[in-house]
Design a protein around this motif. Structure first.
Motif, PDB file in Angstrom:
ATOM      1  N   VAL A 213     -14.675  44.604 100.471  1.00 25.50           N
ATOM      2  CA  VAL A 213     -15.764  43.853 100.049  1.00 25.50           C
ATOM      3  C   VAL A 213     -15.899  42.184 100.285  1.00 25.50           C
ATOM      4  CG1 VAL A 213     -15.971  45.364  97.947  1.00 25.50           C
ATOM      5  CG2 VAL A 213     -14.574  43.322  97.734  1.00 25.50           C
ATOM      6  N   LEU A 216     -17.171  42.246 103.805  1.00 20.92           N
ATOM      7  CA  LEU A 216     -18.619  42.555 103.914  1.00 20.92           C
ATOM      8  C   LEU A 216     -19.188  41.409 103.072  1.00 20.92           C
ATOM      9  CD1 LEU A 216     -18.606  46.417 102.692  1.00 20.92           C
ATOM     10  CD2 LEU A 216     -18.932  45.405 105.065  1.00 20.92           C
ATOM     11  N   SER A 217     -18.782  40.536 102.336  1.00 21.22           N
ATOM     12  CA  SER A 217     -19.316  39.764 101.697  1.00 21.22           C
ATOM     13  C   SER A 217     -19.558  38.521 102.696  1.00 21.22           C
ATOM     14  CB  SER A 217     -18.702  39.216 100.526  1.00 21.22           C
ATOM     15  OG  SER A 217     -19.165  37.972  99.750  1.00 21.22           O
ATOM     16  N   TYR A 219     -19.573  38.509 105.871  1.00 24.49           N
ATOM     17  CA  TYR A 219     -20.658  38.911 107.019  1.00 24.49           C
ATOM     18  C   TYR A 219     -22.122  38.944 106.199  1.00 24.49           C
ATOM     19  CZ  TYR A 219     -16.965  39.006 110.407  1.00 24.49           C
ATOM     20  OH  TYR A 219     -15.962  38.783 111.263  1.00 24.49           O
ATOM     21  N   VAL A 221     -23.384  41.454 104.413  1.00 23.39           N
ATOM     22  CA  VAL A 221     -23.868  42.730 104.535  1.00 23.39           C
ATOM     23  C   VAL A 221     -24.516  42.997 103.394  1.00 23.39           C
ATOM     24  CG1 VAL A 221     -23.011  44.959 105.017  1.00 23.39           C
ATOM     25  CG2 VAL A 221     -21.912  43.321 106.119  1.00 23.39           C
ATOM     26  N   GLY A 224     -23.144  45.378 100.392  1.00 22.29           N
ATOM     27  CA  GLY A 224     -21.460  45.303 100.647  1.00 22.29           C
ATOM     28  C   GLY A 224     -20.635  45.653  99.175  1.00 22.29           C
ATOM     29  N   GLU A 342     -24.904  40.370  94.584  1.00 18.97           N
ATOM     30  CA  GLU A 342     -25.667  41.281  95.494  1.00 18.97           C
ATOM     31  C   GLU A 342     -26.961  40.758  95.848  1.00 18.97           C
ATOM     32  OE1 GLU A 342     -25.485  44.030  98.192  1.00 18.97           O
ATOM     33  OE2 GLU A 342     -23.786  43.727  96.819  1.00 18.97           O
TER      34      GLU A 342
END
Length: 520
Positions: A213, A216-217, A219, A221, A224, A342
């Motif tokens: 995570v 992903l955070s 980038y 995404v 994520g 998010e």
């Protein structure tokens, strides 16, 4: 792109292309306008995804809260139903009327106080039945609602110092991180667990989810966090062969309106009601500011949160509903920071979570099967991100640093937001009295003779960048300490050579001083 509606006339265009019906286009525009989604820089899809993320992060409550409240004697099935109903209705209030991305949920600390502080007290003579304890919950909810609709809570928050508000944000982050570490089984009984035995694979799975995570955070995404929670949950189910055996279950509620207000004992009831009220009040007030800052709804802790009163109203109304359905008091859930992270910025996030809580009445076996180690990486990640407010506190000022430190440190150590706020406010008042200006004058009078004696032995001269005489100019290798003036006195530790500088630099540079005589 369709749901964002950022291009004027986009929805009618998609209708002409046959990609949506006219009713869908008008509905998307109406939702966007009501919740100010585009105005706040979000989109309908982002808000829905954020609501789903908040709900999944909070879904462990459907498993944990019934266990805690069940020990008080309330049937676990009733607690599950009561939790879903009270969370759903209170979250609808904060989302529909306050337009805030917050999710309301029972406070586990309050649930523990309900069970172990009232029903199963250390002194059995002062213990009460769960029916009486649930009546205390209802009375505290009424008091919270009255304080909210009269705006007393919102007005009093304006007098809370900024360093306490900032400390609350940081403390909440550390508390979330501690909950995450414990949920990941990395910390047990205050000590780090053995990560290299045969049963430590859950720890490594959770840490792997944290790295996932986090990446992903980094980038940005979309989804994520949701990907991380679902991914860890599926891997855990596969490794333990514990996939949910059932998905649908009919709700059960046999504790409706079971509270008992007969034989009210003030010596027990009033402290219990005050505890429920004050803990919920401080929890909600702290989360209201901290989460609003995180969502970008306010840019400074001194600002008023738009629609913030509705969050307090939702807490009071939700607590009253919880008392009627056999559940503990309702507060703003700090775990909904996952949904804010998010991208949730509006009440549509809250309504999405509320809808899922309503579905949980029938799908509780599925949502309740999400393991705690699946949400642990999200809580740790959120804790790290909430630490960025540390730089806004004036740590060089003792009157600010000490209360802020107590606020920050006591929240994770005591697992209570209210404890940190209580000690922070109390220490602010006490240190404000002990460092009042009248004491400054007294210390100055007492220190005059000592200061004169010190000046007789030590003298300071200012070194000018240019034009100083050879007799007073330091040697080429000499590095004079640079001191700066702060509220607490001179501070230093950097060194410079005192070379030439421009007029603009010379006007703002600190004084460079050298000591002479037999002093230090």
């Amino acid at each position: 792109f369709f749901w964002r509606g950022e291009v004027e006339g986009l929805h009618p265009l998609l209708f002409e292309l046959g990609w949506c019906s006219r009713r869908q286009a008008k509905m998307a525009d109406a939702i966007d306008d009501y919740f100010k989604i585009t105005e706040r820089g979000s989109s309908i899809s982002t808000e829905i995804r954020a609501g789903l993320t908040s709900f999944l992060t909070l879904s462990y409550l459907l498993l944990v809260n019934p266990k805690v409240m069940g020990e008080a004697g309330i049937p676990k099935e009733d607690v599950v139903t009561g939790t879903c109903i009270s969370c759903c209705l209170s979250t609808i209030i904060v989302g529909l009327f306050g337009n805030l991305p917050f999710v309301m949920a029972p406070g586990l600390g309050l649930s523990a106080f309900f069970t172990y502080g009232l029903v199963h007290r250390a002194d059995p003579t002062t213990a009460v039945s769960w029916q009486k304890a649930i009546a205390y919950v209802g009375i505290s909810g009424v008091a919270m609602l009255l304080l909210s609709i009269t705006f007393l809570v919102e007005r009093s928050m304006k007098y809370v110092p900024n360093h306490i508000k900032l400390g609350t944000i940081i403390g909440i982050g550390m508390l979330l991180a501690c909950i995450g570490f414990e949920s990941a089984n990395l910390i047990k009984d205050g000590q780090i667990a053995n990560m290299f035995d045969s049963s430590s694979w859950e720890i490594w799975l959770s840490l792997g989810g944290l790295m996932a995570v986090g990446t992903l955070s980094h980038y940005n995404v979309k989804g994520g966090i949701l990907i991380g929670v679902v991914g860890v949950a599926v891997i855990y189910w596969a490794a333990t062969s514990s996939f949910p055996t059932s998905i649908v279950a009919m709700p059960v509620e046999g504790s409706f309106l079971k509270f008992d207000i007969s034989d009210f004992n003030p010596s027990i009831g009033l402290p219990a009601i005050a505890t429920f009220l004050l803990v919920a009040l401080f929890d909600c007030s702290g989360c209201l500011v901290g989460l609003s800052m995180k969502a970008g709804l306010i840019t400074n802790v001194a600002e008023s949160v738009p629609g913030g009163t509705w969050a307090l109203v939702a807490s009071g109304a939700g607590t009253m509903i919880a008392a009627c359905t056999g559940c503990s008091p309702i507060i703003i859930a700090v775990e909904c920071t996952a949904g804010i992270l998010e991208g949730g910025k509006t009440g549509l996030t809250a309504l999405t979570a509320a809808f899922l809580f309503a579905l949980s009445l029938f799908f509780s076996p599925l949502f309740g099967a999400v393991p705690a180690i699946a949400s642990a990486p999200v809580l740790i990640l959120i804790g790290s991100m909430m630490m960025r407010e540390v730089g806004q506190i004036e740590w060089a000022e003792t009157r600010v640093a000490l209360p802020a430190f107590l606020t920050i440190s006591l929240m994770p150590l005591s697992h209570s937001i209210s404890n940190g706020v209580w000690f922070g406010l109390g220490s602010t008042i006490l240190i404000g009295l002990s460092t009042h200006k009248c004491w400054d004058r007294l210390f100055k009078l007492c220190g005059d003779s000592e200061e004169e004696e010190h000046n007789a032995h030590v003298s300071f001269r200012v070194m000018t960048p240019t034009g100083s005489s050879p007799a007073t100019r330091p040697n080429a290798g000499f590095r004079a300490p640079i001191f700066t003036q702060s509220r607490g006195g001179l501070s230093g530790g950097r060194y410079g050579r005192g070379r030439g500088a421009s007029d603009e630099e010379d006007a703002t540079r600190p004084l460079m001083m050298t000591g002479e005589g037999d002093g230090d």
